[in-house]
Design an enzyme around this catalytic site. Structure first.
Site, short mmCIF file in Angstrom:
data_model
loop_
_atom_site.label_atom_id
_atom_site.label_comp_id
_atom_site.label_asym_id
_atom_site.label_seq_id
_atom_site.Cartn_x
_atom_site.Cartn_y
_atom_site.Cartn_z
N PRO A 130 10.44 6.80 3.14
CA PRO A 130 10.12 6.12 4.52
C PRO A 130 8.67 5.46 4.80
CG PRO A 130 10.19 8.51 4.55
CD PRO A 130 10.52 7.74 3.06
N ARG A 163 8.01 13.42 -1.01
CA ARG A 163 6.69 13.73 -1.71
C ARG A 163 6.77 12.79 -3.14
NH1 ARG A 163 10.02 17.74 -1.89
NH2 ARG A 163 10.53 18.58 -3.87
N ASN A 165 7.36 12.36 -6.66
CA ASN A 165 8.48 12.79 -7.71
C ASN A 165 9.65 13.47 -7.14
OD1 ASN A 165 7.33 12.08 -10.24
ND2 ASN A 165 5.70 13.64 -10.21
N SER A 186 12.80 1.00 -1.37
CA SER A 186 11.24 1.18 -1.61
C SER A 186 10.56 0.21 -2.46
CB SER A 186 10.91 2.53 -2.14
OG SER A 186 9.45 3.02 -2.16
N ASP A 188 8.54 -0.64 -6.32
CA ASP A 188 8.85 -0.13 -7.94
C ASP A 188 8.80 1.22 -8.31
OD1 ASP A 188 9.66 -2.94 -8.44
OD2 ASP A 188 7.47 -3.47 -8.53
N ASP A 285 -4.16 -3.25 -9.49
CA ASP A 285 -3.10 -2.34 -8.91
C ASP A 285 -3.90 -1.11 -8.30
OD1 ASP A 285 -0.70 -1.64 -8.29
OD2 ASP A 285 0.23 -1.81 -10.44
N ARG A 298 -2.33 -6.34 -0.09
CA ARG A 298 -3.17 -5.46 -0.68
C ARG A 298 -3.73 -6.00 -2.10
NH1 ARG A 298 0.54 -0.70 -3.50
NH2 ARG A 298 -1.24 -0.85 -5.47
N ASP A 564 4.41 0.68 -15.19
CA ASP A 564 4.91 0.30 -13.89
C ASP A 564 4.25 0.58 -12.55
OD1 ASP A 564 7.06 -0.26 -15.49
OD2 ASP A 564 8.50 1.13 -14.93
#
EC number: 2.7.1.91
Length: 596
Positions: A130, A163, A165, A186, A188, A285, A298, A564
């Site tokens: 979210p 959260r 993981n 969401s 990646d 990144d 960003r 990733d």
């Protein structure tokens, strides 16, 4: 019917829609509707007992003149017979034919077109972060994703992650036989957790075959950009990219997905579907994390700051070249093709109760009231007078094979999202997750840098880190501005790093930029990467190789490595590609995604 509908058999399949009443249109407005813009359809009936007509509605998402998709519903009336049952059979015949076209199913030549031609709808687990995409992921999911996949007749459950993981823990505890696919809503990062969770299961060999998909609602949407290109759509960002990928998901279909196993300096291993980066790309990144509130902007700001403080890194890059051209890709294999749950089949007999895992809950658990706006006639934005819902005309109910009068909206749009995402949570997110007793895995710590996997296939091409490489490897040593090992075509939603890469080509695409490049030349490379034309610039510092495996040994004491987009421990690492290890929900290929 009050409109004429036929399928065009061209290079791109499309629906030809022409209004016939009060008189046929000479030049139908918007009469050619590509199937790529159709999400689904449903059949309807009037609650007025004196109305013997049957109706069916087609949901489309055409692009406007200024770009961007807007939802449009085309409603047709079947009234050629005096009895409702005959009109209902005609409406269902058209709806079934359309769903077969959307799912790529052959239509029978001589047999009757009946709803039995359609298999059951696939059951998808949606995992939503979210807070992705500047905190807009939940709103975008409610406003765009859920309505569209409901129109397509897909069956789904939804869980919000809470959260880091969390998704990894969830997929470790799933009874995967209950699901036909897992879709992340969401960026990646959430899919990275899902794939590593699947490969961390004791039954990883079967678990990793579970089809996974991505609906982009994050700041980094590289895989979605590759799916969008594979589907034949023009490059897109934001909501437009989300709608494109949602349309492809509704169509069904998948491809094998190459995965990279990455062994880190400590000996731990994780799996990548996207990229391993060192230098400028990983610096941007990670350093741009502080600007996450800006969404995808960003990375633009991070790139500007990275160019201002451009670094070089000394290191050694070794790779095993791809000796032969990859074989022809495996034919697409996908989920069971979906059918509309809005009455494309007779009302089924009550199913016997089934024992489900704690996560298996009906979509009806979601308190999502559906408003009923007016219907639109073919080629016209005005409501059909006989179907007006504003008082004078009859109300509509879903045609559930004549089995009931439960009202159904032909236009299932969701209300504005509440201020708190918890307000519409399904009970499936509550309670304690049951982990399989046989896993024996400790719960991952919230501050872990990434999902570390203990399962997966062996790396038969790689000797242990720190030992000599076998013959046939190529080694480069020197100063690098960046090194990128990428599997799909896209590094970002609008960055095509490996233009000719495919999801299942069995290759690592290695790109590197040597030291000595100017800031202006590096900027030109990234600007050209938006079109995938950076290799045609003739930049002498830019290098490329197709490989099966690689080893990177940073010789600079400090730096940033990412897998990733997730930061991992700094030090030597190596990776090899495992062709077709996973399965990616891609939808059907468009012209740009067709194999040569």
């Amino acid at each position: 019917m009050n409109g004429h509908l036929e399928a065009e058999e061209q290079q791109d399949q499309a629906l030809h829609i022409q209004r016939l009443r009060p008189k046929p249109e000479a030049r139908p407005r918007g009469g050619l509707v590509p199937l790529a813009e159709v999400s689904g359809c449903c059949t309807l009936r009037s609650r007025n007992p004196s109305d013997s007509a049957a109706y069916f509605c087609i949901y489309t998402y055409p692009q406007g003149r200024r770009g961007g998709r807007r939802r449009a519903a085309r409603t047709f009336r079947a009234d050629g017979a005096a009895a409702y049952e005959e009109n209902r059979a005609e409406a269902q015949r058209w709806a079934t034919a359309l769903m077969c076209l959307l799912r790529g199913l052959p239509l029978p030549g001589d047999r009757e077109i009946t709803p039995e031609l359609l298999p059951r709808p696939p059951r998808l687990l949606l995992l939503v972060n979210p807070y992705g995409g500047r905190g807009l992921a939940w709103q975008w999911c409610k406003n765009h994703v859920l309505p569209m996949i409901s129109e397509a007749g897909l069956s789904f459950n939804l869980i919000q992650t809470e959260r880091q993981n969390h998704a990894r823990e969830l997929v470790q505890g799933l009874s995967l036989s209950e699901w036909d696919g897992i879709v992340t809503v969401s960026g990646d990062g959430l899919l990275f957790e899902v794939l590593n969770g699947l490969l961390d299961r004791p039954d990883w060999e079967e678990a990793v075959k579970t089809p996974v998909g991505i609906l982009p609602c994050g700041s980094g949407n590289a895989l979605a950009g590759a799916v969008n290109q594979h589907g034949g759509f023009e490059p897109a960002l934001g909501v437009d990219l989300l709608l494109n990928c949602s349309l492809l998901l509704c169509r069904g279909g998948s491809r094998p997905l190459d995965l990279l196993s990455v062994t880190l300096a400590s000996g731990s291993r994780c799996f990548s579907f996207l990229s391993v980066a060192w230098g400028f790309v990983s610096d941007v990144d990670i350093q741009s994390e502080r600007f996450r509130a800006l969404g995808s902007a960003r990375f633009t700001l991070g790139t500007v700051l990275g160019l201002a403080t451009l670094h070089t890194y000394r290191g050694r890059l070794s790779y095993l070249p791809a000796a032969v051209e990859p074989a022809s890709p495996t034919p697409a294999h996908g989920l069971p093709r979906a059918k509309s749950e809005l009455t494309l089949a007779p009302a089924p007999a009550p199913a016997p109760p089934v024992a489900h895992s704690p996560l298996h809950r009906s979509v009806s658990d979601l308190p999502l009231p559906l408003p009923q706006p007016a219907l639109a006639s073919p080629g016209s934005p005005e409501p059909l007078p006989i179907l007006s819902l504003n008082g004078g005309g009859p109300e509509l109910v879903g045609d559930w094979g004549g089995a009931g009068d439960a009202p159904l909206s032909p236009d299932p749009l969701l209300p504005s999202p509440p201020s708190s995402p918890k307000a519409l949570l399904s009970p499936i997110t509550e309670g304690v997750l049951e982990m399989p007793a046989s896993s024996g895995l400790p719960p991952p710590t919230p501050d872990a840098l990434g999902a570390i996997s203990t399962g997966g296939p062996p790396d038969h091409l790689l000797p242990p880190l720190g030992t000599p490489l076998p013959p046939g490897w190529v080694t480069l040593e020197g100063d690098f501005v960046l090194m990128l090992a990428i599997s799909p075509s896209h590094l970002g939603a609008d960055l095509v790093a490996a233009p000719h890469a495919r999801f299942d080509d069995g290759l690592l695409h290695l790109c590197w930029v040597r030291g000595g490049i100017s800031r202006a030349a590096l900027l030109r490379l990234f600007l050209a990467m938006e079109r995938g034309s950076h290799f045609s610039l003739g930049c002498p510092q830019l290098g490329y190789a197709a490989a099966r495996a690689f080893r990177l040994e940073p010789l600079t004491p400090r730096g940033v490595l990412t897998v990733d987009g997730e930061q991992v421990e700094y030090g030597p690492l190596q990776a090899q590609v495992h062709p077709g290890l996973g399965t990616l929900l891609t939808g059907p290929p468009g012209r740009a995604g067709q194999e040569p």
